[in-house]
Design an enzyme around this catalytic site. Sequence first.
Site, mmCIF file in Angstrom:
data_model
loop_
_atom_site.group_PDB
_atom_site.id
_atom_site.type_symbol
_atom_site.label_atom_id
_atom_site.label_comp_id
_atom_site.label_asym_id
_atom_site.label_seq_id
_atom_site.Cartn_x
_atom_site.Cartn_y
_atom_site.Cartn_z
ATOM 1 N N GLY A 57 -7.761 10.088 9.262
ATOM 2 C CA GLY A 57 -8.263 9.963 10.520
ATOM 3 C C GLY A 57 -9.176 11.161 10.461
ATOM 4 N N ASN A 116 -9.993 2.181 9.054
ATOM 5 C CA ASN A 116 -9.110 2.346 9.821
ATOM 6 C C ASN A 116 -9.372 3.273 11.775
ATOM 7 O OD1 ASN A 116 -7.215 2.094 12.303
ATOM 8 N ND2 ASN A 116 -5.391 1.998 11.175
ATOM 9 N N THR A 117 -9.318 3.818 11.514
ATOM 10 C CA THR A 117 -9.181 5.107 12.675
ATOM 11 C C THR A 117 -11.382 5.274 12.951
ATOM 12 O OG1 THR A 117 -8.185 6.437 12.233
ATOM 13 C CG2 THR A 117 -8.839 7.322 13.786
ATOM 14 N N GLY A 167 -10.993 8.572 5.674
ATOM 15 C CA GLY A 167 -11.769 9.614 5.840
ATOM 16 C C GLY A 167 -12.932 9.286 6.286
ATOM 17 N N LYS A 226 0.786 -1.344 0.237
ATOM 18 C CA LYS A 226 -0.007 -0.002 0.468
ATOM 19 C C LYS A 226 0.973 1.274 -0.202
ATOM 20 C CE LYS A 226 -2.943 2.585 2.357
ATOM 21 N NZ LYS A 226 -3.603 3.573 3.501
#
Lengths: 267, 267, 267, 267, 74, 74, 74, 74
Positions: free
Chosen positions: B170, B218-219, B197, B109
């Site tokens: 994030g 992720n976040t 996002g 990535k």
Amino acid sequence: MTVVTDRIDLPDERLEIAGRGFQSRLILGTGKYKDNETMVGALAASGTEIVTVAVRRVDLDRSKEEGILYHLDQERWLLLPNTAGCYTAEDAIRYARLGRAAGFTDWIKLEVIGDQATLLPDTQGLIEAARTLVAEGFKVLAYTNEDLITALKLEEIGVSAVMPLASPIGSGLGLLNPFSIRLIKSRISVPVIVDAGVGTASDACVTMEQGVDGILMNTAIAEAKDPVRMAAAMKRATEAGRLSYLAGRMPRREQAVPSSPLRGMLD
Amino acid sequence: MTVVTDRIDLPDERLEIAGRGFQSRLILGTGKYKDNETMVGALAASGTEIVTVAVRRVDLDRSKEEGILYHLDQERWLLLPNTAGCYTAEDAIRYARLGRAAGFTDWIKLEVIGDQATLLPDTQGLIEAARTLVAEGFKVLAYTNEDLITALKLEEIGVSAVMPLASPIGSGLGLLNPFSIRLIKSRISVPVIVDAGVGTASDACVTMEQGVDGILMNTAIAEAKDPVRMAAAMKRATEAGRLSYLAGRMPRREQAVPSSPLRGMLD
Amino acid sequence: MTVVTDRIDLPDERLEIAGRGFQSRLILGTGKYKDNETMVGALAASGTEIVTVAVRRVDLDRSKEEGILYHLDQERWLLLPNTAGCYTAEDAIRYARLGRAAGFTDWIKLEVIGDQATLLPDTQGLIEAARTLVAEGFKVLAYTNEDLITALKLEEIGVSAVMPLASPIGSGLGLLNPFSIRLIKSRISVPVIVDAGVGTASDACVTMEQGVDGILMNTAIAEAKDPVRMAAAMKRATEAGRLSYLAGRMPRREQAVPSSPLRGMLD
Amino acid sequence: MTVVTDRIDLPDERLEIAGRGFQSRLILGTGKYKDNETMVGALAASGTEIVTVAVRRVDLDRSKEEGILYHLDQERWLLLPNTAGCYTAEDAIRYARLGRAAGFTDWIKLEVIGDQATLLPDTQGLIEAARTLVAEGFKVLAYTNEDLITALKLEEIGVSAVMPLASPIGSGLGLLNPFSIRLIKSRISVPVIVDAGVGTASDACVTMEQGVDGILMNTAIAEAKDPVRMAAAMKRATEAGRLSYLAGRMPRREQAVPSSPLRGMLD
Amino acid sequence: MPMRTPKAVKITLNGEEREIPAGLTIRDLLAHLDLHERLVVVERNKEIVRRNRYAEVPVDAGDTLELVHFVGGG
Amino acid sequence: MPMRTPKAVKITLNGEEREIPAGLTIRDLLAHLDLHERLVVVERNKEIVRRNRYAEVPVDAGDTLELVHFVGGG
Amino acid sequence: MPMRTPKAVKITLNGEEREIPAGLTIRDLLAHLDLHERLVVVERNKEIVRRNRYAEVPVDAGDTLELVHFVGGG
Amino acid sequence: MPMRTPKAVKITLNGEEREIPAGLTIRDLLAHLDLHERLVVVERNKEIVRRNRYAEVPVDAGDTLELVHFVGGG
């Protein structure tokens, strides 16, 4: 997945209306399907436990035709008669009584329409009809607009659920006014079920994220190119929105925050 | 549900990246979790098959501590190293090579960051690094912005997936520019995976409804109050958005259409 | 109104580009008007002081026809040549030089297009052309996308204004990504002028409320049913957005606050 | 600019309420200003011709203090008493009568509030009060919600203007439901004036673009950091939205269209 | 206009092959084409020709000339 | 102002019990309170009193009076 | 089905004038129309007739009957 | 572990100056640091060292070594 399944099976997570519990937070209408097979496939794919039906005259010229009851297993789905098409409290009360007689249930999805072009509710007629029907022992699920004041009056009258619209019936415009829906939910203790206007899965998801207790839809599934697949989408979207609401979203920020650690970079 | 399960198992519905097929369209990051148990629970609940990891120095003072590999079953999850934290093509290439050596995989990535405050990609550096890495046989999944022109150049270079952002890493601001994402998808033949996002389930759902091939997040999960439950929400939201896209939504209308028949009303 | 007029005449409120001051924050294109009278009427109604023009071959078969210069009083309006239609840095540089020779000005609206269908900028070519033209003493107003990183590079190169798009040229989709525009404005010290995509007056107003220094538009006025009236609308909308930004809006609240006093009610 | 000024002076463009014509489509409240000088400066900058006032007890302990009438030149501004703070039809009627006695005018801005936290209207009480007041010869401007059905009933009763909210009083949330406002305007022949909720200039501009006849605001100006400047912004935003609505916007397109000619490019 | 010489030359003018009288200057050509010098910019073989040199610069056989001006554009 | 009579009466004025001289008219009362007639509306026992009757209408013991005017409001 | 009597009576059935044999009960009528009792609700002169009374309740001349059931609806 | 030689050498290890026994191989060093070979990648003077060469590749004085592994990241 058991982790989560367990969680969403917790009693406090079940949708409870008029003392009856449901796993699914999705209520489906049965109108506008191209055929009964597609309808049943969609109901099954959606995981719904409550389906709405309308009360209409028997067609005496085609009386041999199967009625919809042939297709709806009442062990599987609670049939919820509606008063769609009624423009006065008097009419709505009449249809509600017929629905009770036909359905062996005292649940009624109460609609009193105020305008043919928009099918928006006449809140005055709605309140009047709700008062009478609650007094007659009906479990009233009241289709209303986004007005908090009307919702408060309906709750005071003793309806079993308040059902504000997302946007007009059959419009597919989605949740036009999340603020008002959130506001109603924050002030009403009976279940708040958003009824009408959802057009696609993300509409259902964002609606559930407002914290409401459930969604009722019909056209979004019946008029999708592939109704069964859309029903499967709506099942997931409704669960997703509910889980997301319960899980508690991350804060929004106007600056970025890295997901990978800053320390440990090479020279 | 078999009806639908069957359908979404159809090969043509699988996400295929660099010749490898996946059932899940969700890719998860492994950063920012409060502990490894929560992380693994979230990965499981999400149904993801690909997880990203960062390349960092071993902490020699605490070398006995378990590394993240102890917790990530590589039979279950494809580990996708990233170049997070790299601000030049040169750095990104260096980290990509280390990642390949560490991960026994040539998937990367690729991130080349242009600004610390926003973590937005430096598309010039990105293109330069992608060109080198593709030439070295890497399968490059390129984190980029919403710019179609950059996406077209990346595809021409031979990346395995284009990964435009929904909003900054994030930030949780959701899909700021659906039009540009739809535009990229309409012009790119390699998979388009929206990366960064997404803040809540409805963001994931509406993103998938644009027709993109997958989402990386992720976040939104790691920072939810209940990450495991949010992961379950994201699984459903991603499936819902995909199914909804495939099912084909109803048309939007500015007027209402009844769901119950007009004929058969009583006098 | 003097109160306010005085205020907006304060020097610090004037738009200053490359050392030259302007009262109006609106820049207009001169393309696509049904006739020159309408164009001039619209320019006048808009209050603009800068208008863009394109550089094209003289039509030798109709060489007697009036050129656009007959209609544009250069005392009144600064003519800003553009490089519209150029797909490489080399072409853009060539057109910029021709524009300078034709216009007795070294200002250039620099466009390097990356794709015919979307007319989105090729930021790599843009940066390359900007570097050369700045070195040749041009005052470069650079049409770019919403990418902060590119904007930062353009500023470093020495452009006189950064002109990110609101949405694609001629699309009328309005400000798709207010966040990115706000972000660019917060990080760039040369004027930020939003170029392309504005479709209606409220688009212009909300764009100016992001704090940007000005707006460039063409199609929104030229293709309105009544271009002169729309130009008058755009003048007011741009001023309104600017004044509103300077005035500082009230806070948003999710609860109501009465506008009339609570005390002094009757018994 | 005369071109345009002439146009917007055309009689058919004037706002006409209860047979009286106005140049300005902006109505301002007079509450919450930090001092009377600021209020008068804002009223002047806004260009409004109608201002609302509340009816309250004289403060007998400070009876020497100047009342607001000292500051409001009734030659310049029509004073419109409101019934703010009334929770029943009976109270609203009482305040309306007092307002008429105090103001030598039979115009009344009718509010019947249903809930203290949201200040949302009680449409049942509103309809009841409107019926009585219209019968008593009042010119009723009725503050209502976004419900078309209520608006239709108010028009039938004979109110002089229907005033749906954009969002709750003092919230500054802007136009939450453009669809419903557009819908009301499309079905109502008396003036539709959006009352409450506008927070900034672009809110006013986009509200007018829905085609409504005017806007009433108070907090957006009184609570701006610079109320006089915000008033000037609101004047322009309201005119801009109106002109833009009349001018007829360009179509939205998902593809780009060049503003400069394609032909005449160099080899 | 009166021919200065019998001979003619081929040039590429705004993308088209044209035959024009030999020995013309840029100024002559513009006059020949009835174009106002003030409104036109001349690019000769990819080089812009300054206005003050129109009277000196010849139009030679094989030249590629571009005559451009401003048109409405956004 | 000169008392017309020694007696005083109790009234409710803007929600508060007050003692005022007996035998006053509305006009007297407003003067007594130093209020401009033009700016005040008087409601007596839930009935609005027309301005042109201030001189006639007495303020009797036990009356409930509301004196209202315009204030800033939205 | 066998006629119990030669006479026939006029009723309004689902909005239409109909002639049916005289002396029928609701049950007879449903059978006559080939309708399943379980699936139909009968409203007679605006009064709902309970199922358990179908065998007793007569259909008289001039009656207005509505026979309704559930159909698909939202 | 037993010293193979009395001498020690200075290297830069993950950005820090370190003194380690002379004559170590990469494998020795990892063992010395108690790191699992499978989980660590070794970059020596900007060159990645293949795992199968850990036993041969020496750690020389002045070497710059980076020992990296995977950590949680997005």
